[in-house]
Design a protein around this motif. Structure first.
Motif, PDB file in Angstrom:
ATOM      1  N   ARG A 105     -24.288  74.096  78.713  1.00 29.05           N
ATOM      2  CA  ARG A 105     -23.022  74.538  78.179  1.00 29.05           C
ATOM      3  C   ARG A 105     -23.102  75.640  77.231  1.00 29.05           C
ATOM      4  N   ASP A 106     -24.188  75.844  76.562  1.00 31.38           N
ATOM      5  CA  ASP A 106     -24.395  76.905  75.575  1.00 31.38           C
ATOM      6  C   ASP A 106     -25.534  77.479  75.372  1.00 31.38           C
ATOM      7  N   GLU A 107     -25.948  78.628  74.584  1.00 37.91           N
ATOM      8  CA  GLU A 107     -27.152  79.263  74.570  1.00 37.91           C
ATOM      9  C   GLU A 107     -28.149  78.505  74.653  1.00 37.91           C
ATOM     10  N   ALA A 108     -28.599  77.473  73.884  1.00 33.64           N
ATOM     11  CA  ALA A 108     -29.595  76.554  73.568  1.00 33.64           C
ATOM     12  C   ALA A 108     -29.925  75.808  74.881  1.00 33.64           C
ATOM     13  N   ALA A 109     -28.946  75.398  75.372  1.00 36.60           N
ATOM     14  CA  ALA A 109     -29.253  74.673  76.666  1.00 36.60           C
ATOM     15  C   ALA A 109     -29.823  75.481  77.930  1.00 36.60           C
ATOM     16  N   VAL A 110     -29.098  76.744  77.820  1.00 34.61           N
ATOM     17  CA  VAL A 110     -29.502  77.684  79.055  1.00 34.61           C
ATOM     18  C   VAL A 110     -30.883  77.998  78.698  1.00 34.61           C
ATOM     19  N   ALA A 111     -31.389  78.433  77.530  1.00 32.91           N
ATOM     20  CA  ALA A 111     -32.585  78.728  76.842  1.00 32.91           C
ATOM     21  C   ALA A 111     -33.652  77.719  77.257  1.00 32.91           C
ATOM     22  N   ALA A 112     -33.472  76.472  77.299  1.00 37.84           N
ATOM     23  CA  ALA A 112     -34.215  75.257  77.499  1.00 37.84           C
ATOM     24  C   ALA A 112     -34.730  75.207  78.935  1.00 37.84           C
ATOM     25  N   GLN A 166     -15.091  75.004  83.261  1.00 39.93           N
ATOM     26  CA  GLN A 166     -16.231  75.115  82.357  1.00 39.93           C
ATOM     27  C   GLN A 166     -17.193  76.052  83.053  1.00 39.93           C
ATOM     28  N   VAL A 167     -17.601  76.219  84.138  1.00 45.54           N
ATOM     29  CA  VAL A 167     -18.392  77.254  84.832  1.00 45.54           C
ATOM     30  C   VAL A 167     -17.741  78.432  84.709  1.00 45.54           C
ATOM     31  N   LYS A 168     -16.723  78.395  85.287  1.00 39.72           N
ATOM     32  CA  LYS A 168     -15.761  79.757  85.424  1.00 39.72           C
ATOM     33  C   LYS A 168     -15.571  80.125  83.940  1.00 39.72           C
ATOM     34  N   THR A 169     -15.325  79.399  83.046  1.00 39.66           N
ATOM     35  CA  THR A 169     -15.332  80.136  81.321  1.00 39.66           C
ATOM     36  C   THR A 169     -16.472  80.769  81.205  1.00 39.66           C
ATOM     37  N   MET A 170     -17.854  80.113  81.527  1.00 37.33           N
ATOM     38  CA  MET A 170     -18.901  80.694  81.310  1.00 37.33           C
ATOM     39  C   MET A 170     -19.016  82.062  82.206  1.00 37.33           C
ATOM     40  N   LEU A 171     -18.604  82.048  83.148  1.00 39.55           N
ATOM     41  CA  LEU A 171     -18.705  83.092  84.050  1.00 39.55           C
ATOM     42  C   LEU A 171     -17.753  84.519  83.529  1.00 39.55           C
ATOM     43  N   TYR A 172     -16.623  84.179  82.886  1.00 42.08           N
ATOM     44  CA  TYR A 172     -16.026  85.526  82.336  1.00 42.08           C
ATOM     45  C   TYR A 172     -16.297  85.480  81.066  1.00 42.08           C
ATOM     46  N   ARG A 173     -16.591  84.406  80.160  1.00 45.89           N
ATOM     47  CA  ARG A 173     -16.862  84.726  78.829  1.00 45.89           C
ATOM     48  C   ARG A 173     -18.266  84.813  78.392  1.00 45.89           C
ATOM     49  N   ARG A 174     -19.267  84.548  79.123  1.00 41.07           N
ATOM     50  CA  ARG A 174     -20.541  84.794  78.789  1.00 41.07           C
ATOM     51  C   ARG A 174     -21.375  84.943  80.247  1.00 41.07           C
ATOM     52  N   MET A 181     -28.997  81.509  83.876  1.00 39.19           N
ATOM     53  CA  MET A 181     -29.126  80.411  84.611  1.00 39.19           C
ATOM     54  C   MET A 181     -29.340  80.295  85.923  1.00 39.19           C
ATOM     55  N   LEU A 182     -28.561  81.311  86.607  1.00 43.24           N
ATOM     56  CA  LEU A 182     -28.658  81.412  88.204  1.00 43.24           C
ATOM     57  C   LEU A 182     -30.025  82.060  88.563  1.00 43.24           C
TER      58      LEU A 182
END
Length: 363
Positions: A105-112, A166-174, A181-182
């Motif tokens: 859900r955040d930048e660090a988790a995606v980077a990992a 959660q995933v749509k919030t990421m889609l529109y916010r970040r 991730m995709l």
């Protein structure tokens, strides 16, 4: 050398080649509606105990073929094996469905995130090889994976979701994080499917189970673009034969033309689509799979047979006046329900095979 294929009707239909009848398989055909599956699952101790053991996976994959004259087998596994191999901690609690211990859900988790090494999924490839040997050429074996978008839904939500908040919030916010991730998911899914092909899968399917929850522009950018990235990397030949690729987007009928142009050989449709109209829309550019409502199987065997005939009549004769063929693989519009009476499945299979033969003889 693998045993020669005794029934290639499914593969021929996927590639829009002549067939004597319309082939049939069912999404979730190895599952809880079969008492023998439940007995094997009890022996395995859990769903993951079943899915991660090649012997158990082989046993349950073959169970529906012992009951019904289906035209393809599909690997018994789960779409969430790939994010599990990324280290997200997949569990299946009784009555709750899948859950990840570490949602992304955040930048660090995606980077990992990274494409998992093949050894993390060795149990799947071992199961594919074991199933292929056990089939001994009876019917083709389908491998599968979740779409990059559908995997992202589970990875971000941490479980199934009603609103995908959660995933749509990421889609529109970040959107940058979601795109990152995709891209990783797409490369992981492509590698995963190619390894299944190397292990013996003769067709592969991408389940875009949650593509239909997206806004129409977002579908093209966040789902279809990454399904196309998977398809662009797939091995399309193995053992001297074409390996068909199937894409199924639940709720995706409005995007049929775009999905058909993605590089798929077959587009799966849910029950909300008119199959004949769908065929006309794409002019047999790809084969179609589907699309009876799984709830039909709770009616009488006579009603099941009548609904099956209606789906076949809608698609029509696969032979065209211009000499080309249209491909149709009969299936449900989504997975079979766990409470389905097995004898109604038998009625469906018998009706599809009999009526599709009669249609060809009448033409």
């Amino acid at each position: 050398m693998p045993a020669p294929l005794q029934n290639d009707t499914f593969l021929r239909a996927c590639l829009r080649q002549p067939t004597d009848y319309t082939p049939l398989w069912l999404m979730r055909q190895a599952g809880r509606y079969l008492p023998e599956y439940n007995a094997t699952r009890t022996r395995a101790g859990s769903f993951m105990g079943l899915a991660t053991n090649p012997d158990f996976a082989t046993e349950v994959t073959l169970q529906p073929l012992e009951r019904f004259p289906l035209d393809a087998a599909i690997l018994f596994s789960d779409i969430l094996t790939v994010p599990d191999a990324m280290g997200l901690g997949l569990t299946f609690a009784a009555g709750e469905g899948p859950r990840f211990a570490r949602p992304v859900r955040d930048e660090a988790a995606v980077a990992a995130l990274a494409v998992p090494p093949p050894d993390k999924l060795r149990y799947v490839f071992d199961a594919v090889s074991a199933i292929r040997r056990a089939l001994n050429g009876r019917v083709p074996l389908i491998g599968f994976a979740g779409s990059p978008w559908t995997l992202a839904c589970y990875m971000v939500e941490g479980a199934g979701s009603d609103d995908y908040r959660q995933v749509k919030t990421m889609l529109y916010r970040r959107p940058d994080l979601l795109h990152r991730m995709l891209a990783i998911n797409a490369d992981a899914v492509a590698a995963y499917l190619n390894a299944q092909i190397d292990a013996g899968a003769q067709a592969v399917m991408v389940f875009d189970s949650w593509g239909g929850v997206l806004e129409h522009r977002a579908f093209a950018e966040f789902s279809l673009a990454y399904t196309r990235r998977v398809l662009d990397q797939l091995k399309r030949e193995n053992e001297g034969q074409r390996v068909p690729a199937i894409v199924f987007t639940k709720g995706g009928g409005q995007w049929l033309e775009s999905i058909a142009a993605s590089g798929a050989d077959v587009v799966g449709l849910d029950w909300t689509c008119d199959l004949g109209a769908a065929r006309r829309r794409i002019d047999d550019a790809v084969a179609l799979q589907g699309n009876i409502d799984p709830m039909v199987l709770f009616s009488s065997p006579e009603a099941v047979a009548a609904e099956a005939r209606a789906v076949l009549d809608s698609f029509g004769d696969p032979r065209r006046p211009d000499g080309r063929f249209g491909g149709h693989v009969f299936n449900l519009g989504h997975g079979i329900n766990q409470h389905t009476p097995p004898e109604h499945v038998a009625a469906l299979v018998e009706a599809v095979h009999a009526h599709s033969r009669a249609l060809r003889q009448a033409g």
